[in-house]
Each structure stands twice: as C-alpha cells, then as structure tokens.
Design an enzyme around this catalytic site. Structure first.
Site, mmCIF file in Angstrom:
data_model
loop_
_atom_site.group_PDB
_atom_site.id
_atom_site.type_symbol
_atom_site.label_atom_id
_atom_site.label_comp_id
_atom_site.label_asym_id
_atom_site.label_seq_id
_atom_site.Cartn_x
_atom_site.Cartn_y
_atom_site.Cartn_z
ATOM 1 N N HIS A 62 6.690 121.015 -62.465
ATOM 2 C CA HIS A 62 6.500 122.428 -62.781
ATOM 3 C C HIS A 62 6.597 122.717 -64.272
ATOM 4 C CE1 HIS A 62 8.604 122.759 -58.652
ATOM 5 N NE2 HIS A 62 7.295 122.704 -58.466
ATOM 6 N N LYS A 72 14.419 124.258 -70.239
ATOM 7 C CA LYS A 72 15.336 124.147 -69.102
ATOM 8 C C LYS A 72 16.513 123.263 -69.493
ATOM 9 C CE LYS A 72 11.847 124.447 -65.469
ATOM 10 N NZ LYS A 72 11.199 123.744 -64.340
ATOM 11 N N TYR A 132 20.069 124.807 -62.810
ATOM 12 C CA TYR A 132 19.429 124.806 -64.123
ATOM 13 C C TYR A 132 19.349 126.197 -64.710
ATOM 14 C CZ TYR A 132 15.273 125.248 -61.074
ATOM 15 O OH TYR A 132 14.372 125.621 -60.109
ATOM 16 N N ASP A 169 2.238 119.365 -53.728
ATOM 17 C CA ASP A 169 1.310 118.271 -53.443
ATOM 18 C C ASP A 169 -0.116 118.598 -53.892
ATOM 19 O OD1 ASP A 169 0.806 115.689 -52.511
ATOM 20 O OD2 ASP A 169 0.211 116.417 -50.530
#
Length: 175
Positions: A62, A72, A132, A169
């Site tokens: 991502h 992040k 996170y 996916d």
C-alpha cells in the site's frame, strides 16, 4: 532509541534502547526530538492497528499518492511479521528496490517508512498485530497499491502466502 539506516535511502530500523533492571526494562518508542535529529518526519496525525488471525496473511503493498503521500512508523505488538518496503521514488538511487525486516512483539524493532514507498507485511504467526502511526489522513482517492508478487520488484517472501484480500491481490504490477 537506536536508528539504523536501511539499504533504501531514507528508511530506518529503530530499536528501543532498553534500560534494564530486575523489574524488566524501560525504553522510548517515540521521541520527536530524536526523530528530528535524524531529519525524519514527525508530523504524526493518525495511528492504526491491524490484527491478522492466520499465519501467512499478506497485507499490502500500500501507499498514498501526491499530496497525501505518507510516512509510516510501524511496530509489531503481538506475534511476528515480515515487513517489506519498496522505494517508488523515480529520482532515488534505490528506486524500485525493496527490503524486508522481521518485526516481532519481542524484538521491539520498528521500521520508519518514508513517503512514496509501498509498504506491506506477511504474518509469520497466527494472531499477529501491527501498530503504525502515519503522517497523513487516509484518502481513498489517493490510495495506491503495488502487486505483492511483481516480477519487476521480485520480493522474496519468507513463507507461503495463504491469505490475501481480493483488493490487495488485484493491485497492478509496477508501472
């Protein structure tokens, strides 16, 4: 805190500098001053947690685009994960390279993921939890993804992937 530069420019593994005694230990997980001393983004605006029930669950890869590109700061708080980042910055000397770090509840390692990197992780144990902090608010229109098995990137996952969302996916190959 111990900051160790990864092979991807701007990315770090951060470890707790433990002060131990007979009771256990004390250490900092976050210190704005220490992050600024390493020229890292400290503008945390949101924190997130994910729980993956099964070993072999993949979440990723991502990223957020444009004005919502985010940094992040990631830690595994239960179980263990293989955390992977990919440099998506065309002007970077480490462009299209990846690296992976094992994060566990017990090793207290964290990973600093710069803006314009793809990020994902594969659970190495059942019931693995990842916490996170991010520097941008989530924006669906700025959301992006990279296919976890893209042959141009060639990530070497340490165990078989058994669980992945349809959305993850269907991420495209690298463009």
């Amino acid at each position: 805190m111990k900051f160790t530069a990864l092979e991807l420019e701007g990315a770090f593994v951060i470890e707790v500098d433990k002060m131990e005694d007979q009771r256990g230990f004390f250490g900092r997980l976050w210190c704005e001053k220490e992050f600024k001393d390493h020229n890292l983004n400290t503008n945390i605006v949101q924190s997130n947690v994910s729980l993956s029930k099964k070993k072999g669950t993949l979440r990723g890869m991502h990223f957020q685009r444009g004005s919502h590109a985010e940094t992040k700061f990631v830690r595994c708080t239960r179980g263990s994960v293989y955390d992977v980042i990919v440099d998506l910055r065309p002007d970077s000397p480490t462009y299209k390279r990846w690296c992976g770090v094992e994060l566990t509840a017990d090793n207290y390692k964290m990973i600093y993921v710069p803006e314009n990197f793809a990020h994902g992780f594969l659970t190495l144990e059942d019931n693995s939890e990842v916490y996170y902090m991010v520097t941008q608010f989530y924006s669906a229109e700025h959301e992006g993804g990279l296919h976890y098995n893209d042959s141009d990137i060639n990530i070497e996952w340490p165990i078989e992937i058994n669980e992945i969302s349809d959305k993850d996916d269907k991420h495209p190959k690298f463009i």
